[in-house]
Design a protein around this motif. Structure first.
Motif, PDB file in Angstrom:
ATOM      1  N   GLN A 191      34.684  -4.437 -62.713  1.00 57.69           N
ATOM      2  CA  GLN A 191      33.366  -4.060 -63.225  1.00 57.69           C
ATOM      3  C   GLN A 191      32.351  -5.184 -63.010  1.00 57.69           C
ATOM      4  O   GLN A 191      31.193  -4.938 -62.670  1.00 57.69           O
ATOM      5  N   ASP A 192      32.789  -6.412 -63.214  1.00 57.74           N
ATOM      6  CA  ASP A 192      31.913  -7.556 -62.978  1.00 57.74           C
ATOM      7  C   ASP A 192      31.469  -7.587 -61.524  1.00 57.74           C
ATOM      8  O   ASP A 192      30.301  -7.848 -61.211  1.00 57.74           O
ATOM      9  N   ARG A 193      32.393  -7.303 -60.633  1.00 59.15           N
ATOM     10  CA  ARG A 193      32.037  -7.288 -59.213  1.00 59.15           C
ATOM     11  C   ARG A 193      31.116  -6.115 -58.893  1.00 59.15           C
ATOM     12  O   ARG A 193      30.179  -6.245 -58.092  1.00 59.15           O
ATOM     13  N   LEU A 194      31.371  -4.965 -59.514  1.00 57.12           N
ATOM     14  CA  LEU A 194      30.500  -3.814 -59.294  1.00 57.12           C
ATOM     15  C   LEU A 194      29.064  -4.134 -59.679  1.00 57.12           C
ATOM     16  O   LEU A 194      28.120  -3.788 -58.964  1.00 57.12           O
ATOM     17  N   MET A 195      28.875  -4.826 -60.815  1.00 53.26           N
ATOM     18  CA  MET A 195      27.536  -5.194 -61.241  1.00 53.26           C
ATOM     19  C   MET A 195      26.896  -6.201 -60.292  1.00 53.26           C
ATOM     20  O   MET A 195      25.694  -6.181 -60.059  1.00 53.26           O
ATOM     21  N   ALA A 196      27.698  -7.084 -59.712  1.00 58.05           N
ATOM     22  CA  ALA A 196      27.156  -8.043 -58.749  1.00 58.05           C
ATOM     23  C   ALA A 196      26.712  -7.354 -57.465  1.00 58.05           C
ATOM     24  O   ALA A 196      25.836  -7.855 -56.758  1.00 58.05           O
ATOM     25  N   LEU A 197      27.266  -6.186 -57.172  1.00 59.42           N
ATOM     26  CA  LEU A 197      26.940  -5.453 -55.948  1.00 59.42           C
ATOM     27  C   LEU A 197      25.894  -4.360 -56.164  1.00 59.42           C
ATOM     28  O   LEU A 197      25.557  -3.647 -55.222  1.00 59.42           O
ATOM     29  N   THR A 198      25.402  -4.218 -57.394  1.00 58.33           N
ATOM     30  CA  THR A 198      24.516  -3.106 -57.728  1.00 58.33           C
ATOM     31  C   THR A 198      23.196  -3.619 -58.274  1.00 58.33           C
ATOM     32  O   THR A 198      23.185  -4.470 -59.164  1.00 58.33           O
ATOM     33  N   PRO A 199      22.051  -3.121 -57.761  1.00 57.74           N
ATOM     34  CA  PRO A 199      20.761  -3.512 -58.333  1.00 57.74           C
ATOM     35  C   PRO A 199      20.700  -3.147 -59.817  1.00 57.74           C
ATOM     36  O   PRO A 199      21.240  -2.122 -60.243  1.00 57.74           O
ATOM     37  N   GLU A 200      20.052  -3.980 -60.604  1.00 54.51           N
ATOM     38  CA  GLU A 200      20.042  -3.804 -62.055  1.00 54.51           C
ATOM     39  C   GLU A 200      19.482  -2.457 -62.469  1.00 54.51           C
ATOM     40  O   GLU A 200      19.941  -1.849 -63.435  1.00 54.51           O
ATOM     41  N   GLU A 201      18.492  -1.940 -61.719  1.00 54.15           N
ATOM     42  CA  GLU A 201      17.868  -0.691 -62.129  1.00 54.15           C
ATOM     43  C   GLU A 201      18.802   0.511 -61.960  1.00 54.15           C
ATOM     44  O   GLU A 201      18.513   1.603 -62.461  1.00 54.15           O
ATOM     45  N   LEU A 202      19.921   0.331 -61.251  1.00 53.51           N
ATOM     46  CA  LEU A 202      20.886   1.411 -61.087  1.00 53.51           C
ATOM     47  C   LEU A 202      22.177   1.158 -61.861  1.00 53.51           C
ATOM     48  O   LEU A 202      23.156   1.867 -61.683  1.00 53.51           O
ATOM     49  N   SER A 203      22.176   0.149 -62.724  1.00 53.39           N
ATOM     50  CA  SER A 203      23.412  -0.237 -63.399  1.00 53.39           C
ATOM     51  C   SER A 203      23.947   0.874 -64.296  1.00 53.39           C
ATOM     52  O   SER A 203      25.164   1.060 -64.411  1.00 53.39           O
ATOM     53  N   GLY A 204      23.070   1.619 -64.953  1.00 54.28           N
ATOM     54  CA  GLY A 204      23.519   2.680 -65.848  1.00 54.28           C
ATOM     55  C   GLY A 204      24.291   3.758 -65.109  1.00 54.28           C
ATOM     56  O   GLY A 204      25.396   4.134 -65.502  1.00 54.28           O
TER      57      GLY A 204
END
Length: 403
Positions: free
Chosen positions: A317-330
């Motif tokens: 999950q930590d890696r997923l967040m590093a690969l995803t723009p914050e505005e699409l995190s939800g």
């Protein structure tokens, strides 16, 4: 952020934590009560099981239709409103004389919107905490879920005895109401992360963009498949050892909590991208020894060692967040949760089918072997860190925030 105290010093984390805990408690208590109520009305083990776990499968429908709301709704309003909706639906299920088909209509509807609820909650967690605090915060939420579920099932059993199944459903609805009040009063008003109205088209478009990034695709598959198959292994604890299944579940839950705590709190950042695959291997490998039909002491050790590997989910999950723009995190986290729950249902069906044709031990070994094979196939795509080049490439696939 380096400690759990640092996380709780973040003003909005505590109300988010308490609201999430309240929802989990309400879901656990209401699930048990509803399963008992449906079984009494139908004398069907299948319908009773679906009453308890059906909403998890319905989340994939939500992930394909309404998940865009996770980033396109104001987080505080969405979290408050959806929690109230869960409370209302739970109270409706307590109406005397409500037909079973109507109970399931409400249940499936709540399951669909549950995908948005998870996306809103974890997307807000990503906003409330700093980038280096997400892993700590998510580990705290994971640990609270495990503890609350253990206590919630025990409390639910007491409440059903004292209040009846319908009374317990009303108590769960009250817990939802309390969680909604905490969210409304404790969280700050924030704008949506993405402009535009939620829609099925936006859900499909964003899901397609999230999936189109090769690094994210490997992470999603690693979050869904190995985990889901091992949950299938766990679904065979009861037929494998009916008298000791509770002990196996208890030791597994305890080991999972320890894994989340150690990885979330103490693992240095430089090791995070290196240990996800080894932990996925650890999640499956011990179950291969069930081919030897171990006695209870050895089985407890094997289960405890294996469930420690669930901590791989935090790192992925930590890696997923590093690969995803914050505005699409939800929506990114909502897609992860919905896919994971769906694969857990698939894993249980696969393991149960193999066990039906052979034996519980064979079903456990075969399903664990499939999980291990999936991890080894995915490992090449998970090598390396989340360097600037990889993150930049993933971000180019994202949906523009103005859409």
């Amino acid at each position: 952020m380096r400690t759990y105290q640092d996380v709780f010093r973040t003003r909005e984390f505590t109300p988010l934590f308490l609201a999430s805990a309240g929802q989990t408690a309400a879901q656990t208590v209401s699930g048990l009560a509803l399963g008992i109520l449906v079984f009494k009305q139908t004398d069907s083990a299948l319908l009773s099981s679906l009453a308890m776990f059906g909403p998890a499968l319905a989340q994939m429908v939500g992930a394909a239709t309404v998940l865009s709301g996770a980033d396109r709704l104001p987080p505080r309003a969405a979290m408050t409103g959806l929690t109230l909706l869960f409370g209302l639906g739970t109270a409706l299920q307590a109406i005397p004389g409500l037909p079973v088909w109507a109970v399931f209509v409400v249940l499936l509807g709540l399951g669909v919107v549950g995908s948005v609820s998870g996306g809103v909650r974890y997307g807000l967690l990503n906003e409330v905490l700093t980038r280096d605090g997400y892993l700590l915060g998510r580990s705290l939420l994971n640990m609270s879920v495990g503890i609350i579920q253990i206590c919630g099932f025990a409390l639910g059993g007491v409440l059903v005895t004292v209040l009846s199944a319908r009374g317990t459903l009303l108590a769960a609805a009250a817990l939802y109401l309390l969680a909604a009040v905490v969210a409304r009063l404790g969280l700050s008003r924030r704008p949506p992360r993405v402009t535009g109205r939620p829609s099925v088209a936006e859900t499909w478009r964003t899901n397609a963009r999230l999936w189109s990034s090769v690094p994210r695709r490997y992470v999603y598959l690693a979050l869904w498949v190995p985990n889901g198959l091992i949950v299938g292994v766990e679904s065979l604890y009861v037929p494998y050892s009916p008298g000791n299944a509770g002990l196996l579940f208890a030791f597994g839950a305890g080991s999972m909590l320890v894994g989340d705590a150690l990885v979330g709190r103490f693992l240095p950042a430089r090791w995070r991208h290196r240990l996800a695959v080894p932990l996925c291997v650890l999640l499956a490998a011990p179950y291969l020894f069930f081919a030897l039909d171990p006695g209870l002491p050895v089985a407890v050790v094997l289960v405890s060692v294996g469930t420690f590997g669930y901590a791989a989910g935090l790192l992925l999950q930590d890696r997923l967040m590093a690969l995803t723009p914050e505005e699409l995190s939800g929506q990114a986290l909502g897609l992860h949760t919905s896919g994971m729950l769906t694969m857990q249902g698939v894993g249980a069906a696969v393991a149960g089918s193999v066990a039906e044709l052979t034996s519980p031990a064979t079903g456990m070994v075969a399903t664990a072997a499939a999980s291990l094979a999936a991890t080894l196939l995915l490992a090449p795509g998970l090598r390396g860190g989340t360097g600037a080049g990889e993150v930049k490439g993933a971000e180019q696939d994202a949906v523009p925030a103005t859409q």
